[in-house]
Design a protein around this motif. Structure first.
Motif, PDB file in Angstrom:
ATOM      1  N   GLU A 247      36.997  32.232  29.647  1.00  0.00           N
ATOM      2  CA  GLU A 247      36.055  32.499  31.098  1.00  0.00           C
ATOM      3  C   GLU A 247      36.355  31.528  31.986  1.00  0.00           C
ATOM      4  O   GLU A 247      36.186  31.849  33.138  1.00  0.00           O
ATOM      5  CB  GLU A 247      34.429  32.116  30.214  1.00  0.00           C
TER       6      GLU A 247
ATOM      7  N   LYS B 255      25.950  32.311  39.781  1.00  0.00           N
ATOM      8  CA  LYS B 255      25.785  32.799  38.576  1.00  0.00           C
ATOM      9  C   LYS B 255      27.117  32.692  37.781  1.00  0.00           C
ATOM     10  O   LYS B 255      26.926  32.429  36.416  1.00  0.00           O
ATOM     11  CB  LYS B 255      25.579  34.385  38.731  1.00  0.00           C
ATOM     12  N   ALA B 256      28.361  32.682  38.456  1.00  0.00           N
ATOM     13  CA  ALA B 256      29.516  32.597  37.766  1.00  0.00           C
ATOM     14  C   ALA B 256      29.687  31.269  37.055  1.00  0.00           C
ATOM     15  O   ALA B 256      30.121  30.846  36.162  1.00  0.00           O
ATOM     16  CB  ALA B 256      30.559  32.813  38.658  1.00  0.00           C
ATOM     17  N   GLN B 257      28.988  30.237  37.971  1.00  0.00           N
ATOM     18  CA  GLN B 257      29.103  28.883  37.393  1.00  0.00           C
ATOM     19  C   GLN B 257      28.316  28.621  36.231  1.00  0.00           C
ATOM     20  O   GLN B 257      28.557  27.936  35.175  1.00  0.00           O
ATOM     21  CB  GLN B 257      28.687  27.731  38.594  1.00  0.00           C
TER      22      GLN B 257
ATOM     23  N   ALA C 140      36.837  35.144  39.848  1.00  0.00           N
ATOM     24  CA  ALA C 140      35.289  35.212  40.206  1.00  0.00           C
ATOM     25  C   ALA C 140      35.345  34.469  41.392  1.00  0.00           C
ATOM     26  O   ALA C 140      34.927  34.538  42.422  1.00  0.00           O
ATOM     27  CB  ALA C 140      34.239  34.688  39.040  1.00  0.00           C
ATOM     28  N   ILE C 141      35.461  33.182  41.349  1.00  0.00           N
ATOM     29  CA  ILE C 141      35.514  31.978  42.478  1.00  0.00           C
ATOM     30  C   ILE C 141      36.503  32.643  43.541  1.00  0.00           C
ATOM     31  O   ILE C 141      35.830  32.445  44.674  1.00  0.00           O
ATOM     32  CB  ILE C 141      35.573  30.737  41.977  1.00  0.00           C
TER      33      ILE C 141
ATOM     34  N   GLU D 296      26.020  34.819  43.677  1.00  0.00           N
ATOM     35  CA  GLU D 296      27.173  35.258  42.589  1.00  0.00           C
ATOM     36  C   GLU D 296      28.009  33.987  42.345  1.00  0.00           C
ATOM     37  O   GLU D 296      28.223  33.855  40.931  1.00  0.00           O
ATOM     38  CB  GLU D 296      28.024  36.361  43.271  1.00  0.00           C
TER      39      GLU D 296
ATOM     40  N   TYR E 140      27.557  30.840  33.926  1.00  0.00           N
ATOM     41  CA  TYR E 140      27.880  31.603  33.087  1.00  0.00           C
ATOM     42  C   TYR E 140      29.013  30.428  32.413  1.00  0.00           C
ATOM     43  O   TYR E 140      29.114  30.445  31.074  1.00  0.00           O
ATOM     44  CB  TYR E 140      28.491  32.810  33.325  1.00  0.00           C
ATOM     45  N   LEU E 141      29.761  30.001  33.259  1.00  0.00           N
ATOM     46  CA  LEU E 141      30.860  29.050  32.798  1.00  0.00           C
ATOM     47  C   LEU E 141      30.451  27.813  32.044  1.00  0.00           C
ATOM     48  O   LEU E 141      30.829  27.416  31.129  1.00  0.00           O
ATOM     49  CB  LEU E 141      31.824  28.740  33.780  1.00  0.00           C
TER      50      LEU E 141
ATOM     51  N   LYS F  64      39.195  32.821  34.045  1.00  0.00           N
ATOM     52  CA  LYS F  64      38.356  34.016  34.915  1.00  0.00           C
ATOM     53  C   LYS F  64      37.722  33.480  35.963  1.00  0.00           C
ATOM     54  O   LYS F  64      37.498  34.115  37.138  1.00  0.00           O
ATOM     55  CB  LYS F  64      37.780  34.934  33.906  1.00  0.00           C
ATOM     56  N   HIS F  65      36.957  32.187  35.814  1.00  0.00           N
ATOM     57  CA  HIS F  65      36.141  31.950  36.761  1.00  0.00           C
ATOM     58  C   HIS F  65      36.862  31.170  37.855  1.00  0.00           C
ATOM     59  O   HIS F  65      36.678  31.601  38.918  1.00  0.00           O
ATOM     60  CB  HIS F  65      35.207  30.849  35.992  1.00  0.00           C
TER      61      HIS F  65
END
Length: 582
Positions: free
Chosen positions: A198, A120-122, A206-207, A117, A124-125, A201-202
């Motif tokens: 983003e 994936k977040a990284q 998310a992080i 996860e 996407y960023l 949010k990251h």
């Protein structure tokens, strides 16, 4: 402290830390595995040690000394202790090692999910940043192109040589580039705004969430290790009470060692029942010496007539002579005592049998010692007689009593079986649908036959026991020779326990049976009560087929034994005793 806020930029380090945590947990699991293997090996070695020093033995080889009994009790406690070590190993294997390995697999799966996860977040960023960067570069490029178009238009517009069409074309190109630059500007602004959103949010949602999950996972791992440490100790603690009981049992076994009792057992085991040999009487051989002189005496001793010894004195010298196993057998009365030759005056000669007598006395002393020591040799290699007459009296009495007790136990079992069969037969007679009463008759007859055989064996052993006890009780009054009732053939044990290779070693008198003892042995007991009726099927002159004998009584009162297979027996209910013959 939170990993999500304080370590927002330490994704790689958190990745390494969580991997180290799982590796440490697995290392501890490996430690537990090696520990339980040590416990298993220790328990196995303890059991092998107990098995080595506590081998299988027969009933006759059961230890009786308190030191041996205590040692075997300690071995039993040690065997139980080894069992508790096996319990420790088993509990460690299931509740510690197994749980750790399962938890390790769960941690690996959870860690992999959280890291995926985060990646994936990284990703996407990074994708948003790439779009923003592309729009920025495009906007920058379009602005440069617009600037070039503007410079071109201004140059043509100021140039007097330029045509109007060229100026118009440069102007339209300038408008187009300015429009494209404006669009690129707007796209860049949108991408920049999107990326900033983003990115917020990251790093703020998310992080932190992912890192918090990793933090919770690592904390649970730490808690689990603490629980496993405690479980590891609890496994040991749970067996401490039982181990303490094992150790208390060892201490109790040590306290049960009794030196006096062991000494008594030695006496009980090796006591022969014989009495020590009596003192040898003094034999005056100087009576036969003749010397020259007026009175023919030496030292005032009168000379016998004709140089012969006084028969009465000779008899008195040997009359009360005692031997180790009774009186020495006398010579048959038909053989007269040898007469001593007369010697001339002034001369004397030592009788030829004097040295033989002395040698015989010394031989008797050696034989007396060898007879006592030879019982051990008898136990080692000599054949065992049915009446146990090869044993010393005391040992024979104990063995016979032990055999009688065992036979009585077997007889009681047979009697119980007979009573049970009679009850079952009674039930079958009352309720025929449950079974045939006649089908139990062969078994009942067989049981009665076994009872009679056991009674016969008991009677025989009791007769031998009475014989031993009678002889043992009379030893304080008289000391009969043990050779009277037994003759030892060449190469076997004598009843006294000495192993005789040659019959000429000792002179034995012929056996003198005690008729009163024989009559007492076969004296009729009180008549037993009848337990049933029997009917003769064959004449008794036929040969027995080996089915056993049954004690019966005629209506006239005469009792005796008949072959069991030759009679038809009808049992009385709840009866014990003899069968009445019809």
């Amino acid at each position: 402290m939170s990993w999500g806020t304080d370590l927002w930029d330490q994704f790689e380090n958190l990745d390494k830390h969580t991997q180290w945590g799982i590796d440490f947990l697995e290392r501890y699991a490996k430690f537990v595995k090696e520990r339980l293997e040590i416990e298993q090996t220790y328990a196995k070695q303890l059991r092998n040690l107990v098995k080595k020093y506590c081998p299988k033995r027969s009933k006759d080889e059961e230890p009786r000394f308190t030191s041996c009994i205590s040692f075997y009790a300690i071995l039993n406690e040690l065997n139980d202790y080894a069992g508790q070590r096996e319990v420790v190993a088993e509990e460690m294997g299931h509740k510690v090692y197994g749980d750790l390995m399962r938890y390790s697999q769960d941690l690996k799966t959870e860690r992999k999910h959280h890291l995926q996860e985060g990646r994936k977040a990284q990703q996407y960023l990074d994708q948003c940043w790439k779009h923003m960067d592309n729009s920025k570069k495009k906007f920058e490029r379009e602005c440069r192109e617009a600037e070039k178009s503007q410079m071109m238009y201004e140059r043509l517009d100021n140039d007097i040589n330029a045509t109007k069409s060229e100026v118009e074309k440069a102007k339209s190109q300038l408008y187009m580039r300015q429009h494209m630059a404006e669009e690129s500007k707007n796209e860049y602004a949108a991408q920049l705004q999107n990326f900033n959103g983003e990115q917020w949010k990251h790093f703020n949602v998310a992080i932190p969430q992912i890192f918090t999950n990793l933090q919770n996972m690592d904390e649970r791992r730490t808690v689990k290790l603490g629980e496993m440490y405690r479980s590891f100790a609890e496994v040991e603690r749970r067996v401490i009470p039982i181990i303490s009981k094992c150790l208390e049992g060892m201490v109790t076994a040590a306290k049960n060692v009794d030196d006096r009792r062991d000494s008594g057992i030695v006496v009980e085991s090796f006591k022969s029942g014989f009495e020590p040999p009596a003192d040898f009487p003094f034999e005056d051989f100087s009576q036969n010496i003749q010397r020259a002189g007026s009175d023919g005496t030496i030292g005032g001793t009168p000379k016998s007539d004709g140089g012969k010894t006084d028969p009465k004195h000779a008899i008195s010298r040997t009359k009360n002579k005692l031997w180790l196993f009774g009186k020495k057998p006398k010579l048959p009365p038909s053989i007269p005592p040898p007469s001593l030759p007369s010697f001339p005056s002034g001369h004397f000669q030592t009788p030829k049998f004097s040295t033989e007598r002395i040698a015989n006395h010394l031989s008797e002393i050696r034989n007396a010692k060898s007879k006592i020591k030879s019982f051990r040799a008898v136990k080692r290699g000599a054949p065992t007689l049915e009446d146990l007459s090869h044993l010393p009296p005391e040992q024979r009495r104990k063995k016979l009593q032990q055999r009688i007790d065992e036979l009585n136990k077997e007889l009681q079992k047979e009697m119980d079986q007979r009573d049970a069969l009679n009850k079952m037969k009674d039930v079958y007679e009352k309720t025929p649908q449950m079974g045939d009463p006649g089908s139990l008759q062969p078994k009942i007859s067989e049981t009665i036959c076994n009872m009679e055989k056991l009674r016969s064996e008991i009677h025989k052993n009791e007769s031998w026991l009475a014989e031993v006890e009678g002889k043992h009780g009379s030893r304080n009054e008289r000391r009969p020779s043990a050779d009277v009732n037994h003759h030892a053939p060449q190469g076997r044990e004598s009843p006294e326990g000495s192993y005789t290779e040659d019959q000429s070693q000792e002179q034995r008198s012929p056996p003198q049976p005690d008729t009163h003892e024989f009559d007492d042995e076969f004296e009729d007991d009180d008549p037993l009560p009848a337990i049933g009726h029997c009917k003769a099927l064959y004449s008794f002159d036929e040969e027995d087929k080996g089915d056993g004998w049954t004690r019966v009584r005629k209506n006239s009162g005469e009792e005796g034994y008949v072959p069991t297979s030759y009679v038809d027996i009808t049992m009385e209910k709840n009866s014990k005793g003899a069968v009445t013959y019809i």
